[in-house]
Design an enzyme around this catalytic site. Sequence first.
Site, PDB file in Angstrom:
ATOM      1  N   MET A 133     -56.180  58.798 -37.889  1.00  0.00           N
ATOM      2  CA  MET A 133     -56.997  58.630 -36.680  1.00  0.00           C
ATOM      3  C   MET A 133     -57.545  59.974 -36.222  1.00  0.00           C
ATOM      4  O   MET A 133     -57.992  60.113 -35.082  1.00  0.00           O
ATOM      5  CB  MET A 133     -56.180  57.971 -35.572  1.00  0.00           C
ATOM      6  CG  MET A 133     -55.698  56.575 -35.964  1.00  0.00           C
ATOM      7  SD  MET A 133     -55.319  55.517 -34.556  1.00  0.00           S
ATOM      8  CE  MET A 133     -54.009  56.435 -33.786  1.00  0.00           C
ATOM      9  N   GLY A 134     -57.496  60.975 -37.099  1.00  0.00           N
ATOM     10  CA  GLY A 134     -58.097  62.270 -36.765  1.00  0.00           C
ATOM     11  C   GLY A 134     -57.210  63.121 -35.880  1.00  0.00           C
ATOM     12  O   GLY A 134     -56.024  62.856 -35.694  1.00  0.00           O
ATOM     13  N   HIS A 189     -53.199  67.481 -38.009  1.00  0.00           N
ATOM     14  CA  HIS A 189     -52.187  68.540 -37.958  1.00  0.00           C
ATOM     15  C   HIS A 189     -51.570  68.643 -39.350  1.00  0.00           C
ATOM     16  O   HIS A 189     -51.989  67.939 -40.279  1.00  0.00           O
ATOM     17  CB  HIS A 189     -51.153  68.226 -36.874  1.00  0.00           C
ATOM     18  CG  HIS A 189     -50.588  66.831 -36.954  1.00  0.00           C
ATOM     19  ND1 HIS A 189     -49.838  66.389 -38.020  1.00  0.00           N
ATOM     20  CD2 HIS A 189     -50.698  65.755 -36.122  1.00  0.00           C
ATOM     21  CE1 HIS A 189     -49.479  65.138 -37.821  1.00  0.00           C
ATOM     22  NE2 HIS A 189     -50.001  64.716 -36.689  1.00  0.00           N
ATOM     23  N   HIS A 225     -50.597  65.482 -41.279  1.00  0.00           N
ATOM     24  CA  HIS A 225     -51.690  64.814 -41.999  1.00  0.00           C
ATOM     25  C   HIS A 225     -52.000  65.556 -43.303  1.00  0.00           C
ATOM     26  O   HIS A 225     -52.250  64.931 -44.333  1.00  0.00           O
ATOM     27  CB  HIS A 225     -52.959  64.801 -41.139  1.00  0.00           C
ATOM     28  CG  HIS A 225     -52.869  63.960 -39.906  1.00  0.00           C
ATOM     29  ND1 HIS A 225     -52.893  64.505 -38.641  1.00  0.00           N
ATOM     30  CD2 HIS A 225     -52.793  62.618 -39.723  1.00  0.00           C
ATOM     31  CE1 HIS A 225     -52.826  63.539 -37.739  1.00  0.00           C
ATOM     32  NE2 HIS A 225     -52.763  62.381 -38.373  1.00  0.00           N
ATOM     33  N   GLY A 285     -47.357  58.061 -43.554  1.00  0.00           N
ATOM     34  CA  GLY A 285     -46.226  58.893 -43.149  1.00  0.00           C
ATOM     35  C   GLY A 285     -45.013  58.069 -42.745  1.00  0.00           C
ATOM     36  O   GLY A 285     -45.128  57.007 -42.127  1.00  0.00           O
ATOM     37  N   LYS A 321     -43.137  59.028 -40.523  1.00  0.00           N
ATOM     38  CA  LYS A 321     -43.051  59.175 -39.070  1.00  0.00           C
ATOM     39  C   LYS A 321     -43.272  57.821 -38.398  1.00  0.00           C
ATOM     40  O   LYS A 321     -42.611  57.472 -37.426  1.00  0.00           O
ATOM     41  CB  LYS A 321     -44.111  60.179 -38.617  1.00  0.00           C
ATOM     42  CG  LYS A 321     -44.573  59.993 -37.208  1.00  0.00           C
ATOM     43  CD  LYS A 321     -44.261  61.190 -36.356  1.00  0.00           C
ATOM     44  CE  LYS A 321     -44.554  60.939 -34.917  1.00  0.00           C
ATOM     45  NZ  LYS A 321     -45.920  60.512 -34.665  1.00  0.00           N
ATOM     46  N   ASP A 322     -44.242  57.058 -38.911  1.00  0.00           N
ATOM     47  CA  ASP A 322     -44.510  55.707 -38.408  1.00  0.00           C
ATOM     48  C   ASP A 322     -43.761  54.723 -39.320  1.00  0.00           C
ATOM     49  O   ASP A 322     -44.360  54.054 -40.157  1.00  0.00           O
ATOM     50  CB  ASP A 322     -46.018  55.452 -38.396  1.00  0.00           C
ATOM     51  CG  ASP A 322     -46.742  56.406 -37.460  1.00  0.00           C
ATOM     52  OD1 ASP A 322     -46.867  56.100 -36.280  1.00  0.00           O
ATOM     53  OD2 ASP A 322     -47.151  57.499 -37.921  1.00  0.00           O
ATOM     54  N   SER A 382     -50.605  63.899 -33.184  1.00  0.00           N
ATOM     55  CA  SER A 382     -51.859  64.231 -32.490  1.00  0.00           C
ATOM     56  C   SER A 382     -51.652  64.182 -30.986  1.00  0.00           C
ATOM     57  O   SER A 382     -52.369  64.837 -30.230  1.00  0.00           O
ATOM     58  CB  SER A 382     -52.957  63.238 -32.881  1.00  0.00           C
ATOM     59  OG  SER A 382     -53.069  63.176 -34.281  1.00  0.00           O
ATOM     60  N   ARG A 383     -50.685  63.382 -30.533  1.00  0.00           N
ATOM     61  CA  ARG A 383     -50.467  63.230 -29.090  1.00  0.00           C
ATOM     62  C   ARG A 383     -49.730  64.422 -28.478  1.00  0.00           C
ATOM     63  O   ARG A 383     -49.718  64.549 -27.253  1.00  0.00           O
ATOM     64  CB  ARG A 383     -49.685  61.950 -28.806  1.00  0.00           C
ATOM     65  CG  ARG A 383     -50.473  60.678 -29.101  1.00  0.00           C
ATOM     66  CD  ARG A 383     -49.713  59.440 -28.649  1.00  0.00           C
ATOM     67  NE  ARG A 383     -50.556  58.252 -28.639  1.00  0.00           N
ATOM     68  CZ  ARG A 383     -50.532  57.296 -29.582  1.00  0.00           C
ATOM     69  NH1 ARG A 383     -49.716  57.407 -30.610  1.00  0.00           N
ATOM     70  NH2 ARG A 383     -51.335  56.247 -29.492  1.00  0.00           N
TER      71      ARG A 383
HETATM   72  P1  AMP Z   1     -52.333  58.929 -37.295  1.00  0.00           P
HETATM   73  O1  AMP Z   1     -53.523  59.825 -37.358  1.00  0.00           O
HETATM   74  O2  AMP Z   1     -51.380  59.256 -36.215  1.00  0.00           O
HETATM   75  O3  AMP Z   1     -52.703  57.471 -37.382  1.00  0.00           O
HETATM   76  O4  AMP Z   1     -51.538  59.239 -38.629  1.00  0.00           O
HETATM   77  C1  AMP Z   1     -52.156  59.082 -39.889  1.00  0.00           C
HETATM   78  C2  AMP Z   1     -51.088  59.112 -40.944  1.00  0.00           C
HETATM   79  O5  AMP Z   1     -50.404  60.353 -40.874  1.00  0.00           O
HETATM   80  C3  AMP Z   1     -50.048  58.014 -40.772  1.00  0.00           C
HETATM   81  O6  AMP Z   1     -49.681  57.510 -42.054  1.00  0.00           O
HETATM   82  C4  AMP Z   1     -48.913  58.736 -40.122  1.00  0.00           C
HETATM   83  O7  AMP Z   1     -47.658  58.156 -40.384  1.00  0.00           O
HETATM   84  C5  AMP Z   1     -49.020  60.100 -40.767  1.00  0.00           C
HETATM   85  N1  AMP Z   1     -48.377  61.108 -39.937  1.00  0.00           N
HETATM   86  C6  AMP Z   1     -48.619  61.380 -38.634  1.00  0.00           C
HETATM   87  N2  AMP Z   1     -47.807  62.337 -38.179  1.00  0.00           N
HETATM   88  C7  AMP Z   1     -47.019  62.692 -39.232  1.00  0.00           C
HETATM   89  C8  AMP Z   1     -45.944  63.630 -39.414  1.00  0.00           C
HETATM   90  N3  AMP Z   1     -45.521  64.407 -38.422  1.00  0.00           N
HETATM   91  N4  AMP Z   1     -45.385  63.718 -40.631  1.00  0.00           N
HETATM   92  C9  AMP Z   1     -45.800  62.928 -41.651  1.00  0.00           C
HETATM   93  N5  AMP Z   1     -46.798  62.026 -41.550  1.00  0.00           N
HETATM   94  C10 AMP Z   1     -47.386  61.906 -40.353  1.00  0.00           C
END
Ligand code: AMP
Length: 289
Positions: free
Chosen positions: A30-31, A34, A37, A150, A152-153, A189-190
């Site tokens: 979702m952009g 960090h 990503h 990730g 993380k989720d 990102s938050r």
């Molecule tokens: P998001 O942009 O938050 O939707 O995350 C995009 C992808 O990056 C998802 O598969 C997340 O699980 C992964 N992701 C986000 N934060 C982390 C992190 N700290 N470590 C590993 N993967 C991450």
Amino acid sequence: MQVCRTKADIRTLLDGWRRDGAPIVLAPTMGFLHDGHLSLMRLARGRAGAQGKVIASIFVNPTQFGPGEDFDSYPRDEARDLDMLRSEGVDAVFAPDAREVYDPAAQTIVEPVELAKILIGKLRPGHFRGVATVVTKLFNILRPDAAVFGEKDYQQLAVIRTMTRDLDMDIEIIGAPIAREADGLAMSSRNIRLSPADRAAAPILARALDEAATLAPTGITASRLRSHVRATLEAEPRAHVRSVDIRDAATLDSLSGPLTRPAVILLAVSFGPVFLIDNRVVHPASEVP
Ligand code: AMP
């Protein structure tokens, strides 16, 4: 690095690459990128190989945000994201807007029914329907050979694995370890939206998970371990604990009694308006890896 805004453009690009026999590996985001990503991009490159193609998507998906959630305030900085992806050697970025992704007459949804109701699904009704539907659409538009998500989720990864299994999607799903800041806070990102005081308090999530990993091999029961983690979090006055769960790491089934197999501790904690999640897989003594 090619940046495509429309389904037609990215399909044309990828069709050409596919004809050349290059494996295509997708990392959806979702952009507001960090290092977490970027670790996904590196895993994607490892899977794709030098001849293969790594595709990132950037799309803040409106259908996975509920009313009153942070869709409007979700941080965005596309120019910076594109620079980071370019430096990482990503081959193409799919960055559509919502009108490009969703037909106003769309009716079809994808939802792993039971998995979408529990844990985060209870706190955020409809969230995993939005996730599963948009990821299905990305898979159909981009037709990757593999996709990286990730850990993380954790529940999201389970949702994607379940969905690909149930719907016979021929796409390899690769899990990426959680990337953390030096003080243990899981990158997100938050995090940028945390006040300085909340940012200083937020590593309590990682500390509570570390304690749980230490206690897990002592013969402790699932419910005592959960209470211990909750008490650690609640001792931090800035933390608003939304949920603490301990589940079978493989199935996300509930656990009771002494731990006998790997378990995952799943945390959801708000600091002011910022909703954070974290998790850790812990092992009983018989299972320490
Ligand atoms: P998001 O942009 O938050 O939707 O995350 C995009 C992808 O990056 C998802 O598969 C997340 O699980 C992964 N992701 C986000 N934060 C982390 C992190 N700290 N470590 C590993 N993967 C991450």
